[in-house]
Design a protein around this motif. Structure first.
Motif, PDB file in Angstrom:
ATOM      1  N   SER A   1       6.363  11.063   5.347  1.00 23.50           N
ATOM      2  CA  SER A   1       5.986  10.612   4.009  1.00 23.50           C
ATOM      3  C   SER A   1       6.287   9.136   3.841  1.00 23.50           C
ATOM      4  O   SER A   1       7.098   8.548   4.563  1.00 23.50           O
ATOM      5  N   SER A   2       5.619   8.544   2.863  1.00 25.86           N
ATOM      6  CA  SER A   2       5.880   7.178   2.420  1.00 25.86           C
ATOM      7  C   SER A   2       5.638   7.138   0.921  1.00 25.86           C
ATOM      8  O   SER A   2       4.864   7.944   0.380  1.00 25.86           O
ATOM      9  N   ALA A   3       6.306   6.215   0.233  1.00 32.59           N
ATOM     10  CA  ALA A   3       6.186   6.187  -1.225  1.00 32.59           C
ATOM     11  C   ALA A   3       6.631   4.836  -1.759  1.00 32.59           C
ATOM     12  O   ALA A   3       7.351   4.088  -1.088  1.00 32.59           O
ATOM     13  N   SER A   4       6.189   4.530  -2.964  1.00 34.18           N
ATOM     14  CA  SER A   4       6.673   3.362  -3.697  1.00 34.18           C
ATOM     15  C   SER A   4       6.939   3.780  -5.136  1.00 34.18           C
ATOM     16  O   SER A   4       6.167   4.542  -5.724  1.00 34.18           O
TER      17      SER A   4
ATOM     18  N   ALA B   1       4.601   5.653  -9.529  1.00 31.62           N
ATOM     19  CA  ALA B   1       4.820   6.124  -8.169  1.00 31.62           C
ATOM     20  C   ALA B   1       3.501   6.238  -7.427  1.00 31.62           C
ATOM     21  O   ALA B   1       2.464   6.559  -8.007  1.00 31.62           O
TER      22      ALA B   1
ATOM     23  N   ALA C   1       2.512   7.900  -3.484  1.00 36.76           N
ATOM     24  CA  ALA C   1       3.130   8.573  -2.338  1.00 36.76           C
ATOM     25  C   ALA C   1       2.072   9.253  -1.483  1.00 36.76           C
ATOM     26  O   ALA C   1       0.994   9.620  -1.966  1.00 36.76           O
TER      27      ALA C   1
ATOM     28  N   THR D   1      -1.617  13.231  -1.421  1.00 36.01           N
ATOM     29  CA  THR D   1      -1.565  11.860  -1.918  1.00 36.01           C
ATOM     30  C   THR D   1      -1.394  11.918  -3.432  1.00 36.01           C
ATOM     31  O   THR D   1      -1.900  12.826  -4.094  1.00 36.01           O
TER      32      THR D   1
END
Length: 472
Positions: free
Chosen positions: A345-348, A358, A360, A390
């Motif tokens: 996973s990746s996220a901001s 958010a 992600a 997503t």
């Protein structure tokens, strides 16, 4: 000999300094030839010094001649000399830190080199908590020598926090460097915030050992080894203290970590890891995520863990990299294993008031549904799942982010049994039962296989593709 308080401190009960008696030795040849005083020995009997810092941070001990530092003035007078103190008392009050400490000072001559040691024992209150301190260091003049490292041994007990330090300091008066070994223990890391002024999370009892290297540019904690609650940690942490906010660069490793020990890092109410709410049997919790402390620090963190135990399920082989900049969080990657399956996973996250924006992406492969739902006694779902999610949204919890978000869910499931109990749980809604009812199947129908492509718009899932190749 008495020295009065500066004008702004005329209401103080004591003089700035008093000495019962003193003896001074100086080189007469230097005086008559070079017109300079070079003291070879100063002995102070019963010196009493009163250092004060008021609530507005004005103090009575910052004074130098124009163009000269305190070190330069003292070292000029005391070059190659010695200072001996007997029965000294230092009274230190610091109103902003709610601190009132009395230190007793002795300087002892050395047997061989004549330099001796400085010993300080202090008691009082620091940052509203009782404190005891024991310090042993080199002779006072060693602290003024630019070419000699100053040795120290320090133990401090401040409330439930205890610290022991050994090593050396380069030029203590200007504090240009240090090489130290330390051991730090306490009942809660958040107590360190009042002691150091740096933000610290709530934790269970902890112990931390390692080495500390200091320079004006950065503080480096290396060879760290510690434990808080049931969790262990090791690695290296670098702090750049003179930036606003301060910057932390950390590379950490853990063999075993329990999420209950980490709640203070993200939840000021010290609640459980906000991925699952056991009270209403939802995977997606509505526990608010609290992140205002992140405005006080910028960070870049690398973390690798062998095993993470949380309230929902154990995770293995954790590998993550994240950065914090002015309150914004960027999770560059957060990868781990669940049994034979993997999640990447990746996220901001960008804080906005009490909520955050958010974005992600989560990719999952070969996940065992029975392992995911094993904390749910009522669920007997089985199968192997893969797909990706997503999401872009605004909210203050995992549930509210889903409820108001937009994105997409792609799901592929194989070898399934009774997965109708699983999908409502993971989606937080009776989606599967509704679909099965629409095609005329009972709610307890067992699905052997499922393929779904479901866009999410403003918290509402729609069905772009929903394929049930085998219904039993």
């Amino acid at each position: 000999m008495k020295i009065a308080q500066p004008d702004n401190f005329s209401d103080a009960e004591n003089n700035f300094a008093e000495v019962k008696d003193a003896s001074l030795s100086f080189n007469t040849i230097d005086y008559f030839i070079f017109k300079t005083f070079n003291f070879s020995k100063i002995t102070l009997n019963h010196p009493d010094i009163d250092l004060i810092t008021l609530k507005n941070n004005i103090n009575n001990y910052t004074f130098t001649s124009p163009g000269k530092t305190r070190k330069e003035e003292l070292f000029t007078l005391l070059r190659n000399g010695q200072i001996y103190i007997t029965s000294g008392i230092l009274h230190f009050t610091h109103d902003p830190m709610q601190t009132d400490v009395i230190a007793r000072i002795e300087s002892t001559p050395g047997a061989a080199d004549g330099q001796g040691f400085l010993r300080i024992n202090a008691t009082g209150r620091y940052a509203q908590h009782p404190i005891t301190l024991s310090f042993t260091g080199g002779n006072i003049l060693t602290a003024l020598d630019e070419h000699t490292a100053y040795p120290i041994r320090l133990t401090v007990q401040n409330g439930s926090t205890a610290l022991s330090v050994t090593g050396q300091i380069d030029q203590p008066l200007t504090f240009i460097g240090a090489q130290l070994r330390f051991k730090l223990t306490g009942a809660d890391m958040s107590r360190l915030a009042s002691i150091t002024g740096w933000p610290a999370p709530q934790t269970p009892g902890y112990v931390l050992t390692g080495a500390l290297d200091y320079s004006p540019e950065r503080i480096t904690f290396k060879n760290l080894s510690g434990k808080t609650g049931e969790s262990d940690i090791s690695g290296t942490v670098q702090i750049t203290p003179h930036t606003s906010p301060l910057f932390i660069d950390a590379s950490l490793f853990s063999r075993n970590m329990n999420s209950n020990d980490l709640t203070g890092f993200y939840d000021s109410n010290n609640q459980s890891l906000p991925l699952h709410d056991n009270t209403n049997n939802q995977v997606l919790s509505d526990t608010p995520v609290n992140i205002p402390k992140l405005y006080n620090v910028n960070a870049h963190i690398l973390f690798q863990g062998v095993h993470l135990q949380n309230n929902r399920l154990p995770l293995d082989n954790i590998d993550t990299e994240l950065s914090v900049s002015n309150g914004n969080i960027a999770v560059r990657h957060l990868n781990f294993k669940i049994g034979n399956g993997t999640i990447a996973s990746s996220a901001s996250l960008r804080p906005q008031g009490d909520e955050f924006k958010a974005a992600a992406r989560i990719d999952f492969n070969q996940l065992d549904i029975a392992r995911l739902t094993r904390t749910n006694i009522a669920s007997h779902a089985q199968g192997i799942m893969g797909g990706h999610i997503t999401l872009t949204s605004e909210g203050n919890s995992i549930a509210t982010l889903i409820a108001g978000g937009s994105g997409n869910l792609t799901l592929v499931l194989d070898q399934g049994e009774n997965i109708t109990a699983f999908l409502p749980d993971i989606l937080g809604m009776r989606l599967t039962n509704a679909v099965l009812s629409a095609i005329g199947n009972p709610s307890n129908t067992e699905l052997r296989c499922l393929i779904a492509d479901m866009p999410l718009r403003n918290g509402i899932f729609t069905t772009k593709a929903f394929f049930l190749p085998q219904v039993k």
